[in-house]
Design a protein around this motif. Structure first.
Motif, PDB file in Angstrom:
ATOM      1  N   SER A  82      69.228  27.221  13.584  1.00  0.00           N
ATOM      2  CA  SER A  82      68.684  28.229  14.602  1.00  0.00           C
ATOM      3  C   SER A  82      69.166  28.211  16.052  1.00  0.00           C
ATOM      4  O   SER A  82      69.045  29.377  16.825  1.00  0.00           O
ATOM      5  CB  SER A  82      66.915  27.997  14.504  1.00  0.00           C
TER       6      SER A  82
ATOM      7  N   ASN B 153      71.064  31.192  17.395  1.00  0.00           N
ATOM      8  CA  ASN B 153      70.652  32.489  17.716  1.00  0.00           C
ATOM      9  C   ASN B 153      70.618  33.025  19.143  1.00  0.00           C
ATOM     10  O   ASN B 153      71.154  34.245  19.282  1.00  0.00           O
ATOM     11  CB  ASN B 153      69.381  32.556  16.977  1.00  0.00           C
TER      12      ASN B 153
ATOM     13  N   THR C  89      64.371  37.157  16.637  1.00  0.00           N
ATOM     14  CA  THR C  89      65.278  36.748  17.955  1.00  0.00           C
ATOM     15  C   THR C  89      66.212  37.975  18.561  1.00  0.00           C
ATOM     16  O   THR C  89      66.065  38.409  19.531  1.00  0.00           O
ATOM     17  CB  THR C  89      65.791  35.638  17.708  1.00  0.00           C
TER      18      THR C  89
ATOM     19  N   PHE D 227      65.754  35.026  12.737  1.00  0.00           N
ATOM     20  CA  PHE D 227      66.862  35.631  12.966  1.00  0.00           C
ATOM     21  C   PHE D 227      66.620  37.428  13.356  1.00  0.00           C
ATOM     22  O   PHE D 227      67.014  37.655  14.518  1.00  0.00           O
ATOM     23  CB  PHE D 227      68.232  35.650  11.975  1.00  0.00           C
TER      24      PHE D 227
ATOM     25  N   ALA E 280      77.710  37.088  12.742  1.00  0.00           N
ATOM     26  CA  ALA E 280      76.852  36.595  11.631  1.00  0.00           C
ATOM     27  C   ALA E 280      77.253  35.468  11.051  1.00  0.00           C
ATOM     28  O   ALA E 280      76.458  34.321  10.650  1.00  0.00           O
ATOM     29  CB  ALA E 280      76.543  37.559  10.544  1.00  0.00           C
TER      30      ALA E 280
ATOM     31  N   ILE F 107      64.600  31.327   7.661  1.00  0.00           N
ATOM     32  CA  ILE F 107      65.700  31.688   8.431  1.00  0.00           C
ATOM     33  C   ILE F 107      65.609  33.271   8.750  1.00  0.00           C
ATOM     34  O   ILE F 107      66.194  33.817   9.940  1.00  0.00           O
ATOM     35  CB  ILE F 107      66.974  31.230   7.497  1.00  0.00           C
ATOM     36  N   SER F 108      65.399  34.013   7.692  1.00  0.00           N
ATOM     37  CA  SER F 108      65.625  35.494   8.012  1.00  0.00           C
ATOM     38  C   SER F 108      64.563  36.097   9.213  1.00  0.00           C
ATOM     39  O   SER F 108      64.947  37.007  10.068  1.00  0.00           O
ATOM     40  CB  SER F 108      65.454  36.214   6.844  1.00  0.00           C
TER      41      SER F 108
ATOM     42  N   LEU G  39      68.984  35.759   4.436  1.00  0.00           N
ATOM     43  CA  LEU G  39      69.129  36.051   5.605  1.00  0.00           C
ATOM     44  C   LEU G  39      70.101  37.116   5.378  1.00  0.00           C
ATOM     45  O   LEU G  39      69.996  38.381   6.151  1.00  0.00           O
ATOM     46  CB  LEU G  39      69.730  35.187   6.449  1.00  0.00           C
TER      47      LEU G  39
ATOM     48  N   VAL H 259      76.110  31.712  12.071  1.00  0.00           N
ATOM     49  CA  VAL H 259      75.047  31.443  11.367  1.00  0.00           C
ATOM     50  C   VAL H 259      75.453  30.925   9.976  1.00  0.00           C
ATOM     51  O   VAL H 259      75.121  30.037   9.582  1.00  0.00           O
ATOM     52  CB  VAL H 259      73.902  32.229  11.555  1.00  0.00           C
TER      53      VAL H 259
END
Length: 494
Positions: free
Chosen positions: A51, A54, A310, A307, A72, A303-304, A432, A75
């Motif tokens: 993370s 991000n 943020t 993301f 992307a 995770i999603s 994600l 990540v």
């Protein structure tokens, strides 16, 4: 003392008198909690690195010239290495040895972090992020297997798992806070900081952790390991690239077909190999199988959501890296609270606690989807739903790990831990990619009739509503987790 293996109530074989347990307990008289502290710290670092980037993504994009879709991969490359190699690493922990795999993973993680900091081109950063993920994959199942060696099943192990997952639970939001602060100096510092910490962990591991040898009288199934790892990597790759390539494009369909062939080959191999990567006893444990399915969904939510929210703070509300990072300061406290509450209420049954955790997340995500807006306020548009969601997430992570590791000891502990962390991280990587694709598709669909920021918010709202569905599905799965009455394991687990 007998050499026979007996099944536990959760279906796994019990090795209460195993050499691994004896060595862990008598390793130079070391405190088990001193050994645990080494394991928890590297878990914190490895999860945080999923993370921490991000917040730094806009700065990395500007400095290294990433495209919008390529960004992307900063990540996804980490998640790809992490999730893709966990199953292999889990079995390797049993066959090669816990501490040996753990120290190898720590060293690789530190070296790859240095490579990330020194990257001068976009492909170099992506490659080093992949190696970082591989290092984390080697570390995590080895650490979990060491916990099962150090602590007997019961209250002490649950407490250790609660603290271990507490570190993992707060690592993601702490990574966002730390990433925001370090990015104001330079995005490279989010990776540089890992190097001295990694060296310290490596030295402490060599001094404190028990130097037990292989726990399974078996060879590492190279064919099974290659097909499993390749199948997961290609599957995650296909999902990650599907939105950019087109879901019905020849390239995407070919990637999904290749993943299917590889994963089918892995299943066939597991049925025929003398020493499979995934011991067959694990797949006969219904609570473990269903628990891992639920854990996949918990990984998606973790995770999603981080993301999406943020990016929402920075792209829609216009927060800079430092402000966005500092906005997350209350979140680790709420998540830590959840991870510490979970072990105290496990007496009501791990599946029930897991259901409660994901339902709390569903409620928070529903509120989030309703209140985010172009002019959203910090208190109602972010803080309140974020605190509730992160508390539920903390409860969910700990209870998921308890469900997925009950009864895992001796020669199957590493493989079972590897399976749990594989499903968790794979859920994060695939989830994600899917939810970002959903958000992008919605944004493009309404872009002709709405202002750019309003179109972005519409996409994020749809992704959050999909997350609500994911949480409710996880809650439903917990109703099918029943301990007791599993198929009995006979003899040495294969």
């Amino acid at each position: 003392m007998t050499n026979d293996t007996t099944p536990s109530r959760s279906g796994a074989v019990s090795h209460a008198d195993s050499p691994a347990s004896e060595k862990a307990e008598t390793a130079g008289g070391r405190s088990p909690w001193a050994m645990f502290s080494v394991l928890a710290l590297i878990e914190f670092m490895s999860v945080m690195d999923a993370s921490v980037v991000n917040i730094a993504l806009p700065a990395i994009r500007d400095d290294l010239g990433f495209s919008t879709t390529g960004l992307a991969w900063v990540v996804d490359a980490y998640l790809l290495g992490f999730a893709g190699f966990l199953l292999l690493a889990g079995r390797a922990a049993d066959v090669i040895g816990r501490r040996r795999l753990f120290t190898t993973g720590v060293a690789l993680f530190a070296l790859a972090s240095l490579g990330c900091a020194l990257a001068a081109d976009d492909w170099q950063l992506v490659a080093c992020r992949l190696l970082q993920g591989l290092g984390a994959a080697l570390v995590t199942p080895a650490a979990l297997a060491l916990i099962t060696d150090i602590f007997p099943e019961g209250a002490e192990r649950n407490k250790a798992l609660g603290l271990f997952m507490g570190m993992a639970g707060i690592a993601a939001p702490v990574g966002l806070v730390l990433g925001g602060l370090l990015t104001t100096v330079g995005w490279e510092w989010i990776f540089v900081i890992n190097v001295p910490i990694g060296i310290g962990i490596l030295l402490a591991a060599l001094r404190l952790l028990p130097a037990t040898g292989p726990q399974a009288d078996a060879k590492l199934d190279v064919i099974g390991a290659v097909t499993a790892t390749a199948g997961l990597v290609v599957l995650i790759l296909a999902v990650s690239r599907g939105g950019a390539q087109g879901w019905d494009s020849a390239a995407t369909l070919a990637e999904f077909a290749a993943a299917a062939v590889l994963l089918v080959a892995f299943v066939v191999r597991q049925r025929t190999a003398a020493d499979p990567v995934l011991p067959s006893v694990l797949l006969r444990m219904r609570p473990l199988v269903i628990g891992n399915l639920a854990f996949t969904l918990v990984g998606t939510l973790l995770i999603s959501t981080f993301f999406i929210i943020t990016i929402y703070l920075q792209q829609v509300l216009g927060y800079g890296p430092a402000k966005a990072g500092l906005s997350y300061v209350p979140i680790p406290l709420a998540m830590l609270a959840g991870t510490q509450v979970a072990p105290r209420v496990l007496r009501f049954g791990p599946p029930n606690v897991l259901m409660g955790g994901v339902l709390v997340q569903a409620a928070a995500l529903t509120a989030w989807a309703l209140v985010i807006d172009v002019d959203g306020g910090y208190l109602t548009g972010f803080l309140l739903p974020a605190v509730l969601w992160s508390f539920g997430l903390g409860v969910s992570i700990v209870s998921s790990f308890v469900v997925c590791t009950m009864g895992l000891t001796g020669p199957i502990a590493g493989a079972g831990s590897g399976l749990a962390t594989t499903t968790y991280q794979a859920g994060g990587a695939i989830g994600l990619a899917c939810l970002v694709a959903v958000a992008d598709s919605r944004t493009h669909a309404v872009s002709a009739t709405r202002a750019p920021l309003e179109a972005l918010v519409s996409g994020y709202q749809l992704a959050l509503w999909c997350s609500v569905g994911v949480a409710l599905l996880a809650a439903l799965l917990t109703r099918f987790i029943r301990f007791g009455g599993q198929p009995q394991a006979e003899g040495r687990p294969s």
